[in-house]
Motif scaffolding. Structure first.
Motif, PDB file in Angstrom:
ATOM      1  N   ASN A  96      -8.793  -2.617  -5.139  1.00 43.20           N
ATOM      2  CA  ASN A  96      -8.466  -4.017  -5.428  1.00 43.20           C
ATOM      3  C   ASN A  96      -7.381  -4.145  -6.482  1.00 43.20           C
ATOM      4  O   ASN A  96      -6.340  -4.783  -6.247  1.00 43.20           O
ATOM      5  CB  ASN A  96      -9.727  -4.760  -5.864  1.00 43.20           C
ATOM      6  N   PRO A  97      -7.585  -3.581  -7.698  1.00 45.19           N
ATOM      7  CA  PRO A  97      -6.513  -3.712  -8.691  1.00 45.19           C
ATOM      8  C   PRO A  97      -5.226  -3.023  -8.256  1.00 45.19           C
ATOM      9  O   PRO A  97      -4.123  -3.504  -8.568  1.00 45.19           O
ATOM     10  CB  PRO A  97      -7.106  -3.080  -9.949  1.00 45.19           C
ATOM     11  N   LEU A  98      -5.336  -1.918  -7.513  1.00 44.01           N
ATOM     12  CA  LEU A  98      -4.124  -1.249  -7.034  1.00 44.01           C
ATOM     13  C   LEU A  98      -3.381  -2.127  -6.025  1.00 44.01           C
ATOM     14  O   LEU A  98      -2.145  -2.194  -6.026  1.00 44.01           O
ATOM     15  CB  LEU A  98      -4.482   0.105  -6.403  1.00 44.01           C
ATOM     16  N   ALA A  99      -4.156  -2.804  -5.152  1.00 41.92           N
ATOM     17  CA  ALA A  99      -3.524  -3.701  -4.174  1.00 41.92           C
ATOM     18  C   ALA A  99      -2.828  -4.860  -4.879  1.00 41.92           C
ATOM     19  O   ALA A  99      -1.729  -5.288  -4.497  1.00 41.92           O
ATOM     20  CB  ALA A  99      -4.579  -4.217  -3.192  1.00 41.92           C
ATOM     21  N   ALA A 100      -3.489  -5.376  -5.939  1.00 38.30           N
ATOM     22  CA  ALA A 100      -2.874  -6.478  -6.699  1.00 38.30           C
ATOM     23  C   ALA A 100      -1.589  -6.017  -7.359  1.00 38.30           C
ATOM     24  O   ALA A 100      -0.567  -6.740  -7.365  1.00 38.30           O
ATOM     25  CB  ALA A 100      -3.868  -6.981  -7.743  1.00 38.30           C
ATOM     26  N   LEU A 101      -1.601  -4.812  -7.944  1.00 34.24           N
ATOM     27  CA  LEU A 101      -0.389  -4.267  -8.557  1.00 34.24           C
ATOM     28  C   LEU A 101       0.709  -4.091  -7.513  1.00 34.24           C
ATOM     29  O   LEU A 101       1.889  -4.399  -7.758  1.00 34.24           O
ATOM     30  CB  LEU A 101      -0.698  -2.914  -9.221  1.00 34.24           C
ATOM     31  N   GLN A 102       0.289  -3.558  -6.337  1.00 34.75           N
ATOM     32  CA  GLN A 102       1.285  -3.325  -5.289  1.00 34.75           C
ATOM     33  C   GLN A 102       1.921  -4.637  -4.819  1.00 34.75           C
ATOM     34  O   GLN A 102       3.148  -4.733  -4.667  1.00 34.75           O
ATOM     35  CB  GLN A 102       0.615  -2.616  -4.108  1.00 34.75           C
ATOM     36  N   MET A 103       1.091  -5.659  -4.584  1.00 32.99           N
ATOM     37  CA  MET A 103       1.605  -6.945  -4.110  1.00 32.99           C
ATOM     38  C   MET A 103       2.525  -7.575  -5.150  1.00 32.99           C
ATOM     39  O   MET A 103       3.610  -8.089  -4.829  1.00 32.99           O
ATOM     40  CB  MET A 103       0.433  -7.889  -3.821  1.00 32.99           C
ATOM     41  N   THR A 104       2.118  -7.525  -6.433  1.00 29.75           N
ATOM     42  CA  THR A 104       2.939  -8.126  -7.492  1.00 29.75           C
ATOM     43  C   THR A 104       4.257  -7.387  -7.630  1.00 29.75           C
ATOM     44  O   THR A 104       5.335  -8.007  -7.781  1.00 29.75           O
ATOM     45  CB  THR A 104       2.177  -8.098  -8.824  1.00 29.75           C
ATOM     46  N   ALA A 105       4.208  -6.058  -7.568  1.00 30.93           N
ATOM     47  CA  ALA A 105       5.433  -5.260  -7.682  1.00 30.93           C
ATOM     48  C   ALA A 105       6.367  -5.557  -6.516  1.00 30.93           C
ATOM     49  O   ALA A 105       7.601  -5.648  -6.689  1.00 30.93           O
ATOM     50  CB  ALA A 105       5.075  -3.768  -7.732  1.00 30.93           C
ATOM     51  N   GLN A 106       5.799  -5.691  -5.288  1.00 25.72           N
ATOM     52  CA  GLN A 106       6.641  -5.991  -4.121  1.00 25.72           C
ATOM     53  C   GLN A 106       7.316  -7.355  -4.255  1.00 25.72           C
ATOM     54  O   GLN A 106       8.488  -7.528  -3.913  1.00 25.72           O
ATOM     55  CB  GLN A 106       5.779  -5.956  -2.844  1.00 25.72           C
TER      56      GLN A 106
END
Length: 729
Positions: free
Chosen positions: A523-533
């Motif tokens: 979950n936190p990794l997905a949030a980081l990935q989406m925000t970075a994208q």
């Protein structure tokens, strides 16, 4: 002649003889204190002629004696009419001659014995000497024989001990003159028949002043109606008198040695010429015997305590060493010397893990294997002992050298057994005449009696094929040793099992945390990935958006750090401990909803948020619990046209009750029973990504927080989870 004659050979009713010895007289009264019988020699004692006649009252009889000190008959006879409790003795004078008068109740009658006073007063002033002589002597029984000689002046005083088989042996002796010593001589059981032994447990002193004296009859009662068991002057059996004549003695005396309520032995006295010892001498002798018995028991108690100290030390070493040594072999090997000393054995052989170990003098390996095979086939008990084991003879028919064998067989439980060996001890027994029982028939009584032996010449016998018998305390130690070994080994096994279970638990928890890391960090990794994208793919973003995105990224990174720290702490401590704190789920529930909506690509999620109460727990664990439950709710309702999830809480008794619901795929009643099993996935959930780990993590976290979790669900309609967090005071 029928068999009953032989079965009665040792049942001569010596207590119903109806006669007394010549050195005293006997007067009998019934329970109403009226005279019912007397010995025919009553006038020879100097009793007043008006004192004895049928129906004479006991009170008037006592009054006729003009006793200087009044006798309280009620006190003497009260509550003692049916059984012998005590004997009252008074000094009286008849025609200016001193006598002893003994009164005692027995068998619903009142017995009065009168015999002359003849003892020396100095004998009773030396009781301290008698006690000191016993205390200072290394051989209590030898000192006892010498003391009894001093009091009685018999030519021979023997201490005669009964064996377990019933025969007896002279273990101490004092003789004077040219009499041949009988120390060590053995006597067969039938020399002292059972009915005589029973009487020795009732009255502790018996004397025969003259074997040739004519017994005195008792008038008024038939012999079979008069029980003389407690009468000190009862006449002796003709068989016993002839036995004494054959032994070439004219007088004898016997004093019972009673230990723990049983007849242990006798002080047996003999005299070549007629000899009388009076009541006071007999009572003093009984007192000295009892003092010797008390000293013997005190010494035995000290010996038993020393033995117990040794055995407790060994038991302690076994228990202690089984936790420091690698196996039972090392523990027993270190204690073989102590075990051999305690059990007085010559050798030990023990088997552990199918390997034999021999210490000291014991059978060689081939013979040992044969022995073990023999006992395995013939003995089913866990513990056994023998003192006359014959063993397996070789071609030369030599005697087995270890007839003393004891064993503990724990092969079925611990793969362990141990044998203790004692060598053969050849014993030369000296008997007072050859011990052969001969019977003679008395036609007047139609009973067979043992014939008095005519020979007392030393008859020697060599006893072979035996070892010293195992004492009761040694057998008890073997039992205790068996229990100690089993308990110690069992405790060690339980400790190992507990460690294994703890290790399994730790491995399971570590495994769970590893799945947690791979599962919950998504979950936190997905949030980081989406925000970075978004930052990368959308140029010209406002500072407000970038600030919010940066904060979300920092929160996600902080959360991941916390989860990693907890995992490291757990791995280091082998047990994840935490301190309870107040956790406010409202602070992170909004973020969980937002992150999971992005992760599962749910655009039109309807979220019903009720009251969010604080919880007593640990922040990271509570976060993971809600992350999994809310994440599953969003994921499994994501294919609905109008996905719906909700959360609410309330106080319920001692709990904070949380409810989390959704309108997702749901499950059947059968599936709810397995929903918390790791890797278990619902049949209707195969279209969704997942590994079947999330709810097993939820269950473990709930258990750690002492929370209770339950689930209600209907297929294709949705699911409701209820979690009850305990409120800590």
């Amino acid at each position: 002649m029928d068999n009953n004659h032989f079965s009665n050979c040792d049942q001569e009713p010596i207590h119903l003889c109806g006669q007394i010895q010549h050195f005293g007289c006997l007067i009998l009264f019934d329970a109403t204190k009226n005279c019912i019988g007397w010995s025919e020699n009553w006038t020879e004692t100097g009793l007043p002629r008006q004192s004895v006649f049928l129906g004479q009252s006991l009170t008037k009889f006592i009054d006729c004696l003009a006793i200087q000190h009044a006798i309280d008959l009620d006190q003497i006879l009260h509550d003692h009419a049916d059984s012998f409790k005590r004997r009252y003795v008074a000094d009286i004078y008849l025609e200016q001659i001193p006598y002893y008068l003994s009164i005692y109740p027995f068998d619903n009658k009142i017995y009065i014995e009168i015999e002359q006073h003849r003892s020396q007063s100095h004998q009773f002033k030396n009781t301290f000497f008698y006690a000191k002589h016993i205390n200072d002597s290394e051989d209590i029984w030898k000192a006892l024989a010498e003391n009894i000689f001093t009091v009685t002046d018999y030519d021979r005083v023997m201490i005669y001990k009964f064996s377990e088989s019933g025969d007896g042996q002279v273990i101490a002796e004092h003789v004077v003159g040219d009499l041949e010593p009988l120390l060590g001589y053995r006597y067969p059981e039938f020399d002292i028949p059972q009915q005589a032994r029973q009487l020795y447990t009732k009255i502790f002193a018996r004397v025969t002043p003259d074997v040739d004296a004519v017994p005195v009859s008792i008038w008024g009662l038939e012999p079979e109606k008069l029980d003389l068991s407690m009468t000190a002057i009862r006449a002796m059996s003709p068989i016993h008198l002839q036995y004494l004549r054959n032994a070439q003695v004219k007088a004898s005396g016997s004093f019972s040695i009673i230990i723990n309520g049983k007849l242990w032995g006798l002080v047996a006295c003999q005299n070549r010429l007629p000899k009388y010892i009076d009541l006071a001498q007999r009572h003093l002798s009984i007192f000295i015997v009892q003092y010797a018995v008390n000293s013997f028991l005190a010494n035995k108690h000290i010996e038993e305590n020393n033995f117990k100290l040794k055995t407790k030390s060994v038991a302690f070493e076994i228990r202690q060493n089984l936790f420091t040594k690698k196996d039972l072999y090392k523990v027993i090997s270190a204690l073989t010397t102590s075990l051999m000393d305690i059990l007085r054995t010559d050798g030990i052989a023990f088997k552990y893990l199918d390997k034999w170990h021999i210490v000291g003098h014991a059978p060689k390996k081939d013979m040992l294997l044969n022995l073990d095979n023999h006992f395995s086939r013939t003995i089913s008990d866990q513990l056994f002992w023998q003192s006359d084991f014959k063993g397996h003879q070789d071609e030369n028919e030599t005697t087995f050298p270890f007839p003393g064998i004891a064993g503990i067989d724990l092969e079925n439980k611990l793969d362990f057994k141990i044998y203790f060996f004692r060598k053969e001890v050849k014993v030369e027994e000296t008997w007072a005449g050859q011990p052969e029982k001969q019977l003679i028939y008395d036609p007047t009584k139609t009973i067979n009696f043992p014939s008095p032996r005519t020979s007392f010449n030393a008859w020697k016998k060599i006893v072979e094929g035996t070892a010293p018998k195992w004492k009761e305390r040694e057998i008890n130690f073997l039992k205790s040793l068996s229990i100690t070994i089993q308990e110690a080994c069992l405790k060690k096994i339980i400790e190992i099992q507990a460690l294994n279970e703890k290790l399994i638990e730790i491995n399971n928890v570590l495994e769970t945390f590893s799945y947690t890391l791979s599962h919950d960090l998504k979950n936190p990794l997905a949030a980081l990935q989406m925000t970075a994208q978004m930052i990368r793919d959308r140029p010209g973003l406002s500072q407000e958006f970038l600030g919010k995105a940066g904060k979300n990224m920092m929160d996600a990174i902080l959360l991941m750090n916390n989860m990693l720290d907890k995992t490291v702490d757990f791995a280091r401590s082998k047990s994840y401990e935490f301190e309870y704190e107040t956790v406010y789920p409202e602070r992170f529930i909004e973020n969980i909803i937002d992150d999971c909506s992005v992760r599962f690509n749910v655009q039109n999620l309807q979220f019903e948020k009720g009251r969010i109460l604080p919880i007593d727990g640990e922040k990271t664990l509570v976060y993971q619990l809600f992350l999994n439950l809310l994440g599953n709710a969003i994921k499994y309702s994501s294919n609905k046209t109008a996905p719906l999830i909700g959360i609410n809480s309330q106080i319920e008794e001692d709990y904070v009750l949380y409810k989390i619901w959704d309108n997702g795929i749901g499950m059947s009643a059968e599936e709810t029973e397995r929903i918390f099993e790791i890797f278990h996935r619902l049949p209707n959930a195969m279209q969704f990504d997942g590994s079947g780990v999330g709810l097993s993590i939820v269950k473990r976290i709930a258990d750690r927080l002492n929370a209770k979790i339950s689930v209600e669900s209907k297929l294709n309609q949705g699911t409701i989870f209820e979690i009850r967090f305990p409120i800590r005071n």
